[in-house]
Motif scaffolding. Structure first.
Motif, PDB file in Angstrom:
ATOM      1  N   VAL A 118      93.549  46.638 123.499  1.00 25.10           N
ATOM      2  CA  VAL A 118      92.751  46.834 124.705  1.00 25.10           C
ATOM      3  C   VAL A 118      93.564  46.301 125.887  1.00 25.10           C
ATOM      4  O   VAL A 118      93.896  45.114 125.929  1.00 25.10           O
ATOM      5  CB  VAL A 118      91.400  46.090 124.611  1.00 25.10           C
ATOM      6  N   ARG A 119      93.887  47.162 126.830  1.00 29.10           N
ATOM      7  CA  ARG A 119      94.650  46.760 128.006  1.00 29.10           C
ATOM      8  C   ARG A 119      93.713  46.479 129.180  1.00 29.10           C
ATOM      9  O   ARG A 119      92.703  47.150 129.328  1.00 29.10           O
ATOM     10  CB  ARG A 119      95.633  47.861 128.413  1.00 29.10           C
ATOM     11  N   PHE A 120      94.092  45.523 129.994  1.00 34.40           N
ATOM     12  CA  PHE A 120      93.380  45.316 131.254  1.00 34.40           C
ATOM     13  C   PHE A 120      94.389  45.383 132.403  1.00 34.40           C
ATOM     14  O   PHE A 120      95.595  45.184 132.202  1.00 34.40           O
ATOM     15  CB  PHE A 120      92.606  43.998 131.263  1.00 34.40           C
ATOM     16  N   ARG A 121      93.907  45.686 133.592  1.00 35.98           N
ATOM     17  CA  ARG A 121      94.780  45.831 134.751  1.00 35.98           C
ATOM     18  C   ARG A 121      95.538  44.543 135.019  1.00 35.98           C
ATOM     19  O   ARG A 121      95.003  43.439 134.878  1.00 35.98           O
ATOM     20  CB  ARG A 121      93.979  46.237 135.992  1.00 35.98           C
ATOM     21  N   ASP A 171      97.509  42.209 129.055  1.00 40.04           N
ATOM     22  CA  ASP A 171      97.815  42.707 130.388  1.00 40.04           C
ATOM     23  C   ASP A 171      98.606  44.009 130.262  1.00 40.04           C
ATOM     24  O   ASP A 171      99.509  44.122 129.435  1.00 40.04           O
ATOM     25  CB  ASP A 171      98.649  41.655 131.133  1.00 40.04           C
ATOM     26  N   ALA A 172      98.283  44.991 131.085  1.00 41.25           N
ATOM     27  CA  ALA A 172      98.966  46.286 131.006  1.00 41.25           C
ATOM     28  C   ALA A 172     100.465  46.166 131.244  1.00 41.25           C
ATOM     29  O   ALA A 172     101.237  47.000 130.755  1.00 41.25           O
ATOM     30  CB  ALA A 172      98.360  47.251 132.020  1.00 41.25           C
ATOM     31  N   ASP A 173     100.914  45.130 131.966  1.00 42.97           N
ATOM     32  CA  ASP A 173     102.336  44.946 132.256  1.00 42.97           C
ATOM     33  C   ASP A 173     103.026  44.029 131.248  1.00 42.97           C
ATOM     34  O   ASP A 173     104.110  43.503 131.527  1.00 42.97           O
ATOM     35  CB  ASP A 173     102.517  44.377 133.666  1.00 42.97           C
ATOM     36  N   SER A 174     102.440  43.857 130.076  1.00 43.98           N
ATOM     37  CA  SER A 174     103.016  42.951 129.082  1.00 43.98           C
ATOM     38  C   SER A 174     104.392  43.421 128.613  1.00 43.98           C
ATOM     39  O   SER A 174     104.698  44.616 128.616  1.00 43.98           O
ATOM     40  CB  SER A 174     102.082  42.834 127.871  1.00 43.98           C
ATOM     41  N   HIS A 175     105.185  42.470 128.170  1.00 44.34           N
ATOM     42  CA  HIS A 175     106.540  42.734 127.685  1.00 44.34           C
ATOM     43  C   HIS A 175     106.516  43.621 126.440  1.00 44.34           C
ATOM     44  O   HIS A 175     105.544  43.609 125.670  1.00 44.34           O
ATOM     45  CB  HIS A 175     107.235  41.402 127.363  1.00 44.34           C
ATOM     46  N   ALA A 176     107.604  44.367 126.231  1.00 46.77           N
ATOM     47  CA  ALA A 176     107.691  45.278 125.086  1.00 46.77           C
ATOM     48  C   ALA A 176     107.481  44.557 123.765  1.00 46.77           C
ATOM     49  O   ALA A 176     106.886  45.113 122.832  1.00 46.77           O
ATOM     50  CB  ALA A 176     109.046  45.985 125.094  1.00 46.77           C
ATOM     51  N   SER A 177     107.946  43.324 123.639  1.00 46.71           N
ATOM     52  CA  SER A 177     107.794  42.593 122.378  1.00 46.71           C
ATOM     53  C   SER A 177     106.326  42.314 122.079  1.00 46.71           C
ATOM     54  O   SER A 177     105.925  42.245 120.908  1.00 46.71           O
ATOM     55  CB  SER A 177     108.579  41.279 122.425  1.00 46.71           C
ATOM     56  N   GLU A 213      88.744  40.160 136.641  1.00 42.84           N
ATOM     57  CA  GLU A 213      87.518  40.949 136.529  1.00 42.84           C
ATOM     58  C   GLU A 213      87.635  42.012 135.443  1.00 42.84           C
ATOM     59  O   GLU A 213      86.694  42.210 134.658  1.00 42.84           O
ATOM     60  CB  GLU A 213      87.195  41.608 137.875  1.00 42.84           C
ATOM     61  N   ASP A 214      88.774  42.690 135.380  1.00 40.14           N
ATOM     62  CA  ASP A 214      88.943  43.733 134.367  1.00 40.14           C
ATOM     63  C   ASP A 214      89.035  43.126 132.969  1.00 40.14           C
ATOM     64  O   ASP A 214      88.512  43.683 131.999  1.00 40.14           O
ATOM     65  CB  ASP A 214      90.190  44.562 134.669  1.00 40.14           C
TER      66      ASP A 214
END
Length: 420
Positions: free
Chosen positions: A174-177, A155-161, A182-183
């Protein structure tokens, strides 16, 4: 033979034509200037608060003032539990202050195994590994599972760790929205079918407090032949019938390959862990660098963690009260006119959204001056242009404290112009 004086002279002498060394901290000059300009307005530094004395899971002395704590992640209020504290004191007396060694050398004490046994009982899994921090748990497990030639889909909003674990392992990222099923599906479909794939999800996202649509995401990941890791740092303790996290509450227990978590939130101490039923899991103890090459947790810490985890297995009343607190505060702030990060209470985190940093800091200071501590969050911890006050509720917040919190938000919000 060179004597010490000659060696020292050689080390300190700099040739006249030597190039001027660039300042490696110069890249942070814009941030330094921004911070100095902010503090010049007379506000306190939101990131330099000192807890002069902690009175309970929900109260402390800050700047000499009695303050309600609403920004500690102490979800289940275990930090002052008498049995947890006594377990730590006993381990300190019996095993000393630290291990001075890695888990694979001299750093595994009886308490570390007991803590892992408590985790296995809590999660109903065959295997558990305890790390020195939650950050190291993500760093170690993710970087070890997925390496060069593999793909990590996150997920694009994943934690820094989580991001740091990707970079340490040298996998393709690979990031998804954010929270887009769907993304996730589209991006998985583009990857080579034969490649190793690890989908990394979080049960609760720490900035907005929103919950991932895990059943749909798990189904997509499995359809594309990916393994799944779920970070339950902010879900452990109060989601699900046993408090295991969002993945339990949403019925995904049989499909998640690895669950990562931390002791620094609901458990009330420090450390991290990974649990799993994978039959080859134990080999990770030999190949996971952040596990192998760091000192293990002190005996007193794992003793407090084990005691807390065992108590959380039977904390139904605490879970119910925490959910009541969250719903009451969310409704109260929404009724006042604040913009919140979620349309309803989805977790113990409530994010109050603000349009800019100046207003966010002003609101934060207004609350602190009235006796309420919350977290102020800004980029890069939040998406670009997003400023918020993050409230994290505790199962030990009393009903009258929630009433006080709402009153403080009302007064501070009107004073700075956030609400009418």
């Amino acid at each position: 033979m060179t004597d010490a004086g000659t060696l020292a002279e050689a080390c300190t002498s700099v040739p006249e034509d030597a190039p001027h060394a660039p300042d490696l901290l110069a890249k942070f000059d814009p941030l330094i200037a921004e911070r100095e300009a902010l503090l010049a307005t007379g506000v306190r530094d939101p990131f330099a608060i000192v807890m002069e004395r902690v009175l309970s899971p929900t109260e402390a002395i800050i700047n000499g003032r009695h303050t309600i704590l609403l920004g500690t992640y102490n979800y289940m209020g275990m930090t002052f539990d008498p049995e947890v504290i006594e377990a730590g004191k006993q381990a300190l007396d019996e095993f000393g202050s630290g291990t001075t060694g890695s888990r694979v050398l001299n750093g595994t004490y009886a308490g570390h195994k007991a803590c892992e046994d408590a985790l296995k009982a809590f999660y109903g899994t065959d295997h558990a590994m305890v790390f020195s921090t939650g950050y190291q748990a993500n760093l170690g497990i993710i970087s070890t599972l997925a390496g060069k030639g593999d793909y990590i889909i996150l997920d694009a909003d994943s934690h820094a760790s989580i991001y740091d674990g990707c970079w340490l392992g040298n996998a393709e990222i690979v990031r998804f929205r954010h929270n887009s099923v769907e993304d996730l599906d589209r991006r998985l479909a583009r990857l080579p079918k034969e490649a190793g794939k690890l989908v990394v999800l979080e049960g609760v996202y720490s900035m907005l407090g929103d919950v991932a649509p895990l059943p749909e995401m798990v189904a997509v990941a499995k359809r594309h032949g990916a393994m799944i890791l779920c970070d339950e740092a902010h879900g452990m303790g109060f989601f699900g019938a046993h408090g295991r996290g969002v993945y339990e509450a949403l019925g995904c227990e049989g499909d998640i390959d690895f669950v990562v978590g931390t002791f620094s939130k609901s458990v009330g101490t420090v450390g991290g862990f990974c649990v799993s039923n994978h039959p080859k899991f134990e080999v990770l103890r030999l190949v996971c660098r952040p596990y192998v090459f760091t000192a293990s947790l002190p005996p007193s810490v794992v003793a407090t963690a084990a005691a807390s985890i065992r108590k959380l297995m039977h904390a139904d009343a605490k879970r119910a009260h925490l959910w009541k607190n969250s719903r009451r505060l969310h409704q109260g702030l929404r009724d006042l006119g604040f913009t919140l990060g979620t349309p309803e209470a989805q977790s113990a985190i409530i994010a109050v959204m603000l349009p800019d940093q100046a207003l966010a800091v002003g609101m934060w200071q207004g609350l602190l001056e009235r006796g309420l501590y919350v977290n102020m969050a800004r980029p890069p911890a939040t998406p670009a242009g997003t400023f918020l006050l993050r409230c994290s509720l505790c199962a030990e917040h009393r009903d009258e404290q929630v009433d006080q919190i709402i009153e403080m938000f009302a007064a501070a919000g009107r004073a700075v112009g956030c609400i009418g």
